[in-house]
Each structure stands twice: as structure tokens, then as C-alpha cells.
Write an enzyme that holds these catalytic residues in place. Structure first.
Site, mmCIF file in Angstrom:
data_model
loop_
_atom_site.group_PDB
_atom_site.id
_atom_site.type_symbol
_atom_site.label_atom_id
_atom_site.label_comp_id
_atom_site.label_asym_id
_atom_site.label_seq_id
_atom_site.Cartn_x
_atom_site.Cartn_y
_atom_site.Cartn_z
ATOM 1 N N ASN A 15 48.181 -35.920 16.534
ATOM 2 C CA ASN A 15 46.911 -36.057 17.229
ATOM 3 C C ASN A 15 46.264 -37.398 16.907
ATOM 4 O O ASN A 15 46.466 -37.972 15.836
ATOM 5 C CB ASN A 15 45.968 -34.880 16.929
ATOM 6 C CG ASN A 15 45.580 -34.729 15.482
ATOM 7 O OD1 ASN A 15 46.403 -34.882 14.580
ATOM 8 N ND2 ASN A 15 44.325 -34.405 15.235
ATOM 9 N N VAL A 16 45.502 -37.903 17.891
ATOM 10 C CA VAL A 16 44.805 -39.180 17.761
ATOM 11 C C VAL A 16 43.378 -38.955 18.243
ATOM 12 O O VAL A 16 43.143 -38.800 19.443
ATOM 13 C CB VAL A 16 45.493 -40.282 18.609
ATOM 14 C CG1 VAL A 16 44.736 -41.604 18.483
ATOM 15 C CG2 VAL A 16 46.952 -40.442 18.206
ATOM 16 N N GLU A 17 42.440 -38.909 17.306
ATOM 17 C CA GLU A 17 41.043 -38.687 17.654
ATOM 18 C C GLU A 17 40.395 -39.997 18.106
ATOM 19 O O GLU A 17 40.964 -41.080 17.961
ATOM 20 C CB GLU A 17 40.280 -38.122 16.450
ATOM 21 C CG GLU A 17 40.727 -36.736 16.064
ATOM 22 C CD GLU A 17 39.958 -36.144 14.900
ATOM 23 O OE1 GLU A 17 40.121 -34.932 14.686
ATOM 24 O OE2 GLU A 17 39.209 -36.866 14.199
ATOM 25 N N CYS A 45 45.921 -34.832 21.853
ATOM 26 C CA CYS A 45 46.581 -33.809 21.049
ATOM 27 C C CYS A 45 47.978 -34.288 20.670
ATOM 28 O O CYS A 45 48.551 -35.167 21.323
ATOM 29 C CB CYS A 45 46.678 -32.510 21.839
ATOM 30 S SG CYS A 45 45.084 -31.760 22.234
ATOM 31 N N GLU A 89 50.744 -32.850 21.131
ATOM 32 C CA GLU A 89 51.685 -32.585 22.212
ATOM 33 C C GLU A 89 51.730 -33.722 23.225
ATOM 34 O O GLU A 89 52.769 -33.992 23.829
ATOM 35 C CB GLU A 89 51.338 -31.263 22.923
ATOM 36 C CG GLU A 89 51.473 -30.036 22.046
ATOM 37 C CD GLU A 89 50.259 -29.743 21.174
ATOM 38 O OE1 GLU A 89 50.223 -28.647 20.589
ATOM 39 O OE2 GLU A 89 49.338 -30.593 21.073
ATOM 40 N N CYS A 125 46.708 -25.832 22.237
ATOM 41 C CA CYS A 125 45.552 -25.475 23.049
ATOM 42 C C CYS A 125 46.007 -25.197 24.487
ATOM 43 O O CYS A 125 47.175 -25.423 24.836
ATOM 44 C CB CYS A 125 44.517 -26.603 23.017
ATOM 45 S SG CYS A 125 45.011 -28.100 23.908
ATOM 46 N N CYS A 147 47.530 -28.159 26.373
ATOM 47 C CA CYS A 147 48.860 -28.505 25.879
ATOM 48 C C CYS A 147 49.906 -27.454 26.235
ATOM 49 O O CYS A 147 51.071 -27.780 26.426
ATOM 50 C CB CYS A 147 48.814 -28.760 24.380
ATOM 51 S SG CYS A 147 47.923 -30.300 24.032
#
Length: 140
Positions: free
Chosen positions: A55-57, A66, A68, A99, A102
Site C-alpha cells: 500500500n502507498v498512502e 492499496c 492489490e 477491500c 480490490c
């Protein structure tokens, strides 16, 4: 927990431990400065490759990616193919569920038979996302 041998042999030959290790390792590379919730995902492709993502916020929370998303990006950048087996983990190495967005992404690139390593065992994607909307619904 359901093991691959208990799902009609569909998971036979899948190195689930290897996928889980890869997912946990890539979760350590996640960019999660806001939530601190690291996620890693790994999947087996029908040509034998393994793809992964984390994940990359983002400071604009809604535009975060996400794990995925990174996984599917690696799948397509590496030549495409179909996902065969998938696992997702948090930073502590616990299996977690994708989620809803995804799950739809995984359906698109793995279809109803994609095996998903869930906290409750190995399930086919059609069990994880029943009555899914997909490319076949767009055929005219």
C-alpha cells in the site's frame, strides 16, 4: 483453517507459505506514514511468476493505493496473465481480506476461480465476491 488439499485439489502445487512470506516482506516496504497500517499482497500468475505490491498512502487520503493495485500493476507491466492464487497480509503478518474495490480488481485479473488466502481459509474468488460484476456483463 482450510488447506489447499481440502478445496478439491485446486490449490495443489501453490506455495502458500512462499506467497505469505513475499506478502509480509513487501508489507515492510509500504508507505504508510498516516495510518501506520502496512499491507503487502502477493500472487501466483498462470505462467509461474509471482507478483507483489504494497500500500502507498497519500496526504490526500482518498488517493492512496492499496497493495492489490501495485500487484496488478506489476502483473500487467510484466506481460499480463491471470492471477491463480492470492494472499494479503498486514505488517504483523496476519492474513487480511482485500477491500471491496480490490476484490473487484482481483476478479478482473483472476476471475471466479482465483484462490484467495483468507483469515478463514482458502476460498475461490466467486466465494469472496459472489455475484460479481465483470467483463462478461459488458458483452453486447
Amino acid at each position: 483453517m482450510t488447506e489447499p488439499s481440502e478445496i478439491g485439489g485446486a490449490g495443489e502445487g501453490v506455495d502458500w507459505d512462499g506467497l505469505r512470506i513475499r506478502a509480509r516482506a513487501i508489507a515492510e516496504r509500504a508507505y504508510a506514514p498516516y495510518s501506520g497500517y502496512r499491507v503487502g499482497a502477493a500472487a501466483l500468475v498462470d505462467d509461474g511468476r509471482t507478483v507483489a505490491g504494497c500500500n502507498v498512502e497519500n496526504a490526500a487520503y482518498g488517493v492512496g493505493l492499496c497493495a492489490e493495485c501495485g500487484l496488478v500493476s506489476e502483473l500487467l507491466a510484466g506481460g499480463g496473465g491471470r492471477l491463480v492464487a492470492f494472499t494479503c497480509t498486514n505488517g504483523a503478518g496476519e492474513r487480511i481480506m482485500p477491500c471491496g474495490r480490490c476484490r473487484q480488481l482481483l476478479w478482473e485479473h483472476g476471475g471466479p476461480g482465483l484462490l484467495v488466502d483468507t483469515p478463514e481459509g482458502i476460498l475461490a474468488m466467486h466465494q469472496v465476491l459472489p455475484q460479481a460484476f465483470g467483463p462478461d456483463n459488458l458483452a453486447r
